[in-house]
Motif scaffolding. Structure first.
Motif, PDB file in Angstrom:
ATOM      1  N   UNK A   1       0.824  -1.643   0.062  1.00 43.84           N
ATOM      2  CA  UNK A   1       0.016  -0.261   0.010  1.00 43.84           C
ATOM      3  C   UNK A   1       1.032   0.983   0.262  1.00 43.84           C
ATOM      4  N   UNK A   2       2.162   1.222   0.888  1.00 45.24           N
ATOM      5  CA  UNK A   2       2.662   2.431   0.397  1.00 45.24           C
ATOM      6  C   UNK A   2       4.074   2.810  -0.287  1.00 45.24           C
ATOM      7  N   UNK A   3       3.839   1.739  -0.948  1.00 41.65           N
ATOM      8  CA  UNK A   3       4.901   1.314  -2.409  1.00 41.65           C
ATOM      9  C   UNK A   3       3.202   1.664  -3.183  1.00 41.65           C
ATOM     10  N   UNK A   4       2.164   1.786  -3.630  1.00 44.26           N
ATOM     11  CA  UNK A   4       0.805   2.331  -4.755  1.00 44.26           C
ATOM     12  C   UNK A   4       1.041   3.126  -3.988  1.00 44.26           C
ATOM     13  N   UNK A   5       1.227   3.661  -2.439  1.00 33.27           N
ATOM     14  CA  UNK A   5       0.893   5.833  -2.328  1.00 33.27           C
ATOM     15  C   UNK A   5       2.026   6.247  -3.142  1.00 33.27           C
ATOM     16  N   UNK A   6       2.607   5.326  -2.714  1.00 35.73           N
ATOM     17  CA  UNK A   6       4.271   6.661  -3.455  1.00 35.73           C
ATOM     18  C   UNK A   6       4.523   6.610  -4.957  1.00 35.73           C
ATOM     19  N   UNK A   7       3.558   5.482  -5.612  1.00 35.51           N
ATOM     20  CA  UNK A   7       4.049   6.132  -7.390  1.00 35.51           C
ATOM     21  C   UNK A   7       2.844   6.343  -7.725  1.00 35.51           C
ATOM     22  N   UNK A   8       1.380   7.047  -7.153  1.00 29.87           N
ATOM     23  CA  UNK A   8       0.440   7.749  -7.027  1.00 29.87           C
ATOM     24  C   UNK A   8       0.984   9.225  -6.771  1.00 29.87           C
ATOM     25  N   UNK A   9       1.176   9.779  -5.410  1.00 29.08           N
ATOM     26  CA  UNK A   9       2.264  10.856  -5.592  1.00 29.08           C
ATOM     27  C   UNK A   9       3.572  11.230  -6.226  1.00 29.08           C
ATOM     28  N   UNK A  10       3.765  10.571  -6.905  1.00 29.18           N
ATOM     29  CA  UNK A  10       4.993  10.787  -7.645  1.00 29.18           C
ATOM     30  C   UNK A  10       5.383  10.796  -8.964  1.00 29.18           C
ATOM     31  N   UNK A  11       3.339   9.928  -9.781  1.00 30.54           N
ATOM     32  CA  UNK A  11       3.073  10.261 -10.640  1.00 30.54           C
ATOM     33  C   UNK A  11       2.012  11.748 -11.103  1.00 30.54           C
TER      34      UNK A  11
END
Length: 237
Positions: A40-50
């Motif tokens: 979940x942290x990994x997914x949220x990180x990618x969403x924030x970066x995008x």
């Protein structure tokens, strides 16, 4: 960029709001994480970066301004989610080369072609040269048809090539693919969640190490200067 192609103020504002929302989701995921490799942290990180990247691009297109944030590349693997006991493996390798000496490449390919096909008496023994001609494309096909990729890698300078980046990914699977199953699309992006390990080679890593060495050298110089000052200004000076 023309005025017609520029994003509107409303689009930039919406992108900024999307970054704010992504920040909240990322913080929430971090606060609720179940471990170091929480997906979940990994997914949220990618969403924030995008979201941040979209905002940065729109901001620049609309106002010729940039953000102070550096968007990291997605060069890390997500948590492994493949089989615990893999019964099959896929090894994916990419190696880049620059053709820096075309004549050396052509010469090597002509030699290979001549050895494989014999000399052409009608052309004064120039069968290899005639087969390859002056085509670098043909020469590349001849060499990679003759030598294994690992031998090309170890002898690249002999063939007039210069190494670029390279990577090797090992992906796990439950069973081996059927014969011919993936030959039509062999380089489709693998599922990163099934990658067991990867090995990257790039000069960018050398540059990072050089930068770190420079920082250490500067720190050492400052420390030495401080010690010299202490000697001059110490008791009895």
């Amino acid at each position: 960029m023309s005025d017609a192609a520029q994003p509107s103020a409303a689009e930039v504002r919406a992108a900024a709001e999307a970054v704010k929302a992504a920040l909240d989701r990322h913080l929430d995921a971090v606060e609720r994480r179940s471990g170091e490799d929480d997906p979940a942290v990994y997914a949220a990180f990618n969403e924030l970066a995008a979201a941040a990247e979209v905002y940065d691009e729109l901001l620049y297109d609309a106002y010729d301004e940039v953000t102070p944030f550096e968007i990291p590349g997605d060069d890390t693997l997500p948590p492994y989610a493949g089989p615990e006991e893999p019964s099959a493996l896929s090894v994916l390798i990419r190696r880049d080369y620059a053709v820096v000496e075309p004549q050396r490449l052509l010469s090597q390919a002509r030699r290979v072609a001549e050895l494989d096909g014999g000399t052409d008496s009608d052309n004064g023994g120039a069968g290899g040269a005639a087969a390859v001609g002056d085509s670098v494309q043909t020469a590349i096909g001849v060499l990679f048809g003759e030598y294994e990729p690992d031998e090309i890698a170890s002898r690249h300078k002999e063939f007039g090539l210069e190494e670029g980046d390279s990577t090797l990914w090992v992906a796990a699977g439950d069973e081996l693919a059927e014969p011919g199953e993936w030959l039509a699309t062999p380089f489709d992006q693998p599922d990163p969640h099934q990658v067991v390990c990867r090995f990257d080679v790039s000069t960018v890593f050398d540059e990072e190490l050089d930068d770190e060495d420079d920082e250490v050298d500067v720190a050492d110089e400052v420390e030495e200067a401080d010690e010299e000052d202490l000697e001059v200004l110490g008791p009895g000076s």
